[in-house]
Scaffold this motif. Structure first.
Motif, short mmCIF file in Angstrom:
data_model
loop_
_atom_site.label_atom_id
_atom_site.label_comp_id
_atom_site.label_asym_id
_atom_site.label_seq_id
_atom_site.Cartn_x
_atom_site.Cartn_y
_atom_site.Cartn_z
N ALA A 198 0.80 -1.31 0.07
CA ALA A 198 -0.02 0.13 0.16
C ALA A 198 0.60 1.17 0.01
N ARG A 213 4.87 10.02 -0.01
CA ARG A 213 5.69 9.17 0.44
C ARG A 213 6.83 9.87 0.95
N GLU A 269 -5.39 8.52 -1.82
CA GLU A 269 -6.04 7.03 -1.70
C GLU A 269 -6.33 6.81 -3.29
N THR A 283 -4.73 0.52 3.04
CA THR A 283 -4.41 1.78 2.45
C THR A 283 -5.01 2.95 3.14
N ARG A 306 2.33 2.23 -3.27
CA ARG A 306 1.47 2.70 -4.41
C ARG A 306 1.21 4.10 -4.15
N LEU A 307 1.50 4.62 -3.05
CA LEU A 307 1.25 5.95 -2.63
C LEU A 307 1.92 6.81 -3.52
N ALA A 313 -3.41 6.10 -5.40
CA ALA A 313 -2.71 4.83 -5.26
C ALA A 313 -3.57 3.64 -5.98
#
Length: 137
Positions: A24, A33, A133, A111, A27-28, A136
């Protein structure tokens, strides 16, 4: 799925949750990040007694996750000696309990909790977090 394979199903383990959380996080969006570079993600079955008391929880199932650390507004860009890194706890059993009652995939729920714990700590709005979200996937 056969009856035999259903009978052998088990709840995702702590290791499974760690893998979900790291997937999760990966994928952000990169900008998000970078906000939390160096954050440590911990998986526990439940919050400890001190955390439950600090958060005013009546049940160990009341808390899905928690962020502890220094927010951007508080950060002096230098970690003080003895200071713990920013950490996010995801609580496996409360998340599984919530997941069992809702129509959301476990990956999406992990997530969501991860983004919200980090996002609230850094002062992001609910709209900002929804956009993160969505990005992501």
């Amino acid at each position: 799925m056969t009856t035999h394979s259903l009978a052998s199903l088990q709840a995702p383990s702590v290791a499974d949750f760690e893998a979900l959380a790291h997937e999760a996080f990966a994928r952000l969006p990169e900008t998000f990040r970078k906000l939390c570079e160096g954050v440590v993600i911990r998986i526990e079955d439940f919050p400890d007694d001190e955390t439950m008391q600090d958060m005013g929880c009546e049940s160990p199932f009341d808390l899905l996750g928690l962020f502890r650390g220094i927010g951007l507004a508080q950060d002096n860009a230098v970690m003080a000696t003895g200071q713990f890194p920013n950490m996010v706890w995801l609580y496996r059993r409360p998340i599984l309990d919530y997941w069992a009652e809702h129509e959301e995939s476990l990956g999406d729920l992990v997530t969501h909790v991860l983004v919200h714990e980090i996002g609230h700590h850094f002062g992001l709005s609910d709209d900002d977090m929804e956009a993160i979200e969505a990005a992501a996937g």
